[in-house]
Design a protein around this motif. Sequence first.
Motif, PDB file in Angstrom:
ATOM      1  N   LEU A  20      11.303 -50.688  22.647  1.00 37.53           N
ATOM      2  CA  LEU A  20      10.995 -51.287  21.735  1.00 37.53           C
ATOM      3  C   LEU A  20       9.548 -52.059  22.009  1.00 37.53           C
ATOM      4  N   VAL A  21       9.321 -53.037  22.780  1.00 37.06           N
ATOM      5  CA  VAL A  21       8.239 -53.931  23.120  1.00 37.06           C
ATOM      6  C   VAL A  21       7.069 -52.688  23.401  1.00 37.06           C
ATOM      7  N   CYS A  22       7.251 -52.721  25.136  1.00 38.36           N
ATOM      8  CA  CYS A  22       6.825 -51.428  25.927  1.00 38.36           C
ATOM      9  C   CYS A  22       6.084 -49.924  25.098  1.00 38.36           C
ATOM     10  N   ARG A  23       7.505 -49.494  24.927  1.00 40.01           N
ATOM     11  CA  ARG A  23       6.084 -48.125  24.086  1.00 40.01           C
ATOM     12  C   ARG A  23       6.792 -47.770  22.811  1.00 40.01           C
ATOM     13  N   PRO A  24       6.442 -48.386  22.303  1.00 42.06           N
ATOM     14  CA  PRO A  24       7.338 -47.752  20.430  1.00 42.06           C
ATOM     15  C   PRO A  24       6.084 -47.350  19.897  1.00 42.06           C
ATOM     16  N   LYS A  26       6.384 -44.289  22.037  1.00 42.18           N
ATOM     17  CA  LYS A  26       7.619 -43.166  22.214  1.00 42.18           C
ATOM     18  C   LYS A  26       8.599 -42.846  21.257  1.00 42.18           C
ATOM     19  N   VAL A  27       9.151 -44.380  20.978  1.00 42.38           N
ATOM     20  CA  VAL A  27      10.050 -44.382  20.213  1.00 42.38           C
ATOM     21  C   VAL A  27       9.712 -43.734  18.901  1.00 42.38           C
ATOM     22  N   ALA A  28       8.173 -44.031  18.210  1.00 37.98           N
ATOM     23  CA  ALA A  28       7.793 -43.543  17.233  1.00 37.98           C
ATOM     24  C   ALA A  28       7.650 -41.896  17.381  1.00 37.98           C
ATOM     25  N   SER A  29       7.949 -41.220  18.220  1.00 38.42           N
ATOM     26  CA  SER A  29       7.301 -39.859  18.708  1.00 38.42           C
ATOM     27  C   SER A  29       8.380 -38.880  18.221  1.00 38.42           C
ATOM     28  N   ALA A  30       9.787 -39.845  19.234  1.00 34.02           N
ATOM     29  CA  ALA A  30      11.360 -39.901  19.312  1.00 34.02           C
ATOM     30  C   ALA A  30      11.791 -39.365  17.825  1.00 34.02           C
ATOM     31  N   ALA A  31      11.489 -40.335  17.168  1.00 33.62           N
ATOM     32  CA  ALA A  31      12.075 -40.963  15.780  1.00 33.62           C
ATOM     33  C   ALA A  31      11.916 -39.495  15.013  1.00 33.62           C
ATOM     34  N   ARG A  45      11.037 -36.972  24.458  1.00 37.97           N
ATOM     35  CA  ARG A  45       9.940 -38.058  24.627  1.00 37.97           C
ATOM     36  C   ARG A  45      10.339 -39.966  25.472  1.00 37.97           C
ATOM     37  N   LEU A  46      12.185 -39.960  24.829  1.00 42.11           N
ATOM     38  CA  LEU A  46      12.711 -40.943  25.485  1.00 42.11           C
ATOM     39  C   LEU A  46      12.708 -41.128  26.613  1.00 42.11           C
ATOM     40  N   ARG A  47      12.959 -39.760  26.830  1.00 50.98           N
ATOM     41  CA  ARG A  47      12.799 -39.677  29.143  1.00 50.98           C
ATOM     42  C   ARG A  47      11.399 -40.533  29.506  1.00 50.98           C
ATOM     43  N   GLU A  48      10.485 -39.963  28.485  1.00 56.62           N
ATOM     44  CA  GLU A  48       8.835 -39.885  29.061  1.00 56.62           C
ATOM     45  C   GLU A  48       8.925 -41.209  28.508  1.00 56.62           C
ATOM     46  N   GLY A  49       9.126 -42.370  27.729  1.00 60.02           N
ATOM     47  CA  GLY A  49       9.435 -43.580  27.644  1.00 60.02           C
ATOM     48  C   GLY A  49      10.237 -44.796  28.746  1.00 60.02           C
ATOM     49  N   LEU A  50      11.153 -44.357  28.748  1.00 63.14           N
ATOM     50  CA  LEU A  50      11.699 -44.943  29.935  1.00 63.14           C
ATOM     51  C   LEU A  50      11.189 -45.134  31.681  1.00 63.14           C
ATOM     52  N   ALA A  51      10.915 -43.296  31.350  1.00 60.72           N
ATOM     53  CA  ALA A  51       9.689 -43.433  33.294  1.00 60.72           C
ATOM     54  C   ALA A  51       9.151 -44.348  33.620  1.00 60.72           C
ATOM     55  N   VAL A  52       8.345 -45.171  32.652  1.00 59.85           N
ATOM     56  CA  VAL A  52       7.552 -46.014  32.967  1.00 59.85           C
ATOM     57  C   VAL A  52       7.668 -47.074  32.388  1.00 59.85           C
ATOM     58  N   LEU A  53       9.300 -47.541  32.125  1.00 60.77           N
ATOM     59  CA  LEU A  53       9.668 -49.389  31.225  1.00 60.77           C
ATOM     60  C   LEU A  53      10.025 -49.745  32.985  1.00 60.77           C
ATOM     61  N   PRO A  54       9.250 -50.943  33.183  1.00 59.32           N
ATOM     62  CA  PRO A  54       9.838 -51.587  34.070  1.00 59.32           C
ATOM     63  C   PRO A  54      11.709 -51.922  33.993  1.00 59.32           C
ATOM     64  N   LEU A  55      11.880 -51.942  35.609  1.00 63.95           N
ATOM     65  CA  LEU A  55      13.115 -52.211  36.067  1.00 63.95           C
ATOM     66  C   LEU A  55      13.383 -50.780  36.094  1.00 63.95           C
TER      67      LEU A  55
END
Length: 602
Positions: A20-24, A26-31, A45-55
């Motif tokens: 929600l903070v880093c890739r909103p 991708k969240v909107a697209s997935a929804a 779309r969620l996997r694409e967002g998770l792949a570039v998150l910190p940690l």
Amino acid sequence: MTTSEFHRFLAIFRDTFLLLVCRPDKVASAAWWRLCGKRLRARHRLREGLAVLPLRHQRIMEADANADRACLEASGGAGDADICVHIHLARTTPPEAARRALASACRQSLAPARVLVTCEEDVAPPCVRHALIEIVPGTFASRLHGLHAALARAHALGAHLLVPLEDTARLPRQALRGYAAYRIACVPGTHGALLYADEDTPGQFGLGTRPWLKPQWDPRLLLAQDYLTGACALPVAALLHAFESTPPREGETLFERLLAWTRAKAPSVRHIPRIGARRSPDAWRDGAEARRVAVARVLGETGEARTGEHGGVRVDWALPVPAPQVSIVIATRDKVDLLRTCLEGVLHATDYPHLDIVVADNDSREPETLDYLDSVARDPRVQVVRWPHPFNYSAINNHAARFARGEFLCLLNNDIEVIAPDWLAHMVREGVQDGVGAVGARLLYPDGTIQHAGVAIGIGNAAGHVHRGLPSGEPGYFAQAHVTRGASAVTAACLLVRKAHFDAVGGLDETHLAVAYNDVDLCLKLRAQGLANIYAPAATLIHHESKSRGLDFAPEHMARYLRELGVFQERWGTVGHIDPWHHPRLDAASEIYADSHGSSPR
């Protein structure tokens, strides 16, 4: 709620917050796609967002840990009394590094039975105080002597595994849980096995940034590269027996001991796809000379150990006397300039003493080509045989192989250029070893980048040339393009095989794989017979194949290619297959060794 469910809930909460903070977007697209009923697209779309998150790397390790925790809970196994950790402190051990190593061993999510510490003479015991730390009495001349004492103590404690930790390395928090899960619950056949794990390099804030995702057990690779001792768990009873039978000798290292043990006893050795140690960036290639000496002592007179590229060890096996005859089979049709370069290199720039060359002419028509074939046939080493039929690579080579007089066949493309005289000798040295099927060379494009460094099954749901395009002087992914190792397959652009083995599996499939995948199919048939295929980079040649050739499917050939692709996929189950030399976390859609979760650790 179980412990594993609680940890999974925390991980989902954290990842949702970060998304929600880093890739909103991708969240909107997935929804949106989920509301439209497109569940697969929403998940992507969620996997694409998770792949570039910190940690990201930490997230992968936590997911592995959750799976291991669930596996242990389901089996009812605790595992904490099964594993000891051993750390040997030498005069050269930096005190701060030792403290970090000890702390990492004591802070495991699955507690070890003991953290056993051995010391060299004049080395003070560590200042870290913890109930798990036990100083093994005595002083020890080397790490291996200390390991012997630690094995004896671990055996007395009832431990089944001993994890040797380098004094400058650290254990990730979930390392012991990974070993325990595999030994106790998850994978049949690991009880009593020598286990080894992946490694990573600490980056900023202590997070791993460059994982070394290792292949399955490959005894040939161990001669060239130490991929065991940095992150492994030793079977206590079996190794203790080996130490009692043969005490450590002067200068012997853990690598030398495991190399000799695995070659003599053929024990069960299993890879677990978990991060088992965190080491310095160059640890994987440090100590090259010590490894060369160890390999030389283990092999004795059967082979000469030399310093190889990027910290590897090159073994030159002894050639039989006399050297076996090799029949080099070259299929050709016109293109006399390519053929002339290839044959001149084989006849006059190759130092192998016992050659038989079979040129298979597939209905050449150009006068210059025909004149050249007539002239080269005057050389007593050369036979020219005719194949005046439509192009069928498998049939042409099978036909030529019937005229071969040698003990070995070398299938060679007519667009290969010899650049070093010892290329064939290197291949034969590997090919004469017991249990070897096909041997393949390192092939370079004319610009010096790699065209072939072995073939992995499952890439693109079929097969692919690994490390393609890597500049030949660069190490690439932990030097895997530069060390002799096993491979599922090698290309027939330059492939050596015993003629008896070639004949035993029916040669190349001229009925169903006339053009595509016939060489990979040959190699997999050899593996099905229990033979090992070897990639030998000491044999390096130029291959004048266009880099874009694999993408340039002419319309008139597409139906044939797709038909052969389907045959190959169905015969060998390549869709979704994970090659033994290609880690599950590596991207199966890429010939470059890239982490499928986003990073490209070159």
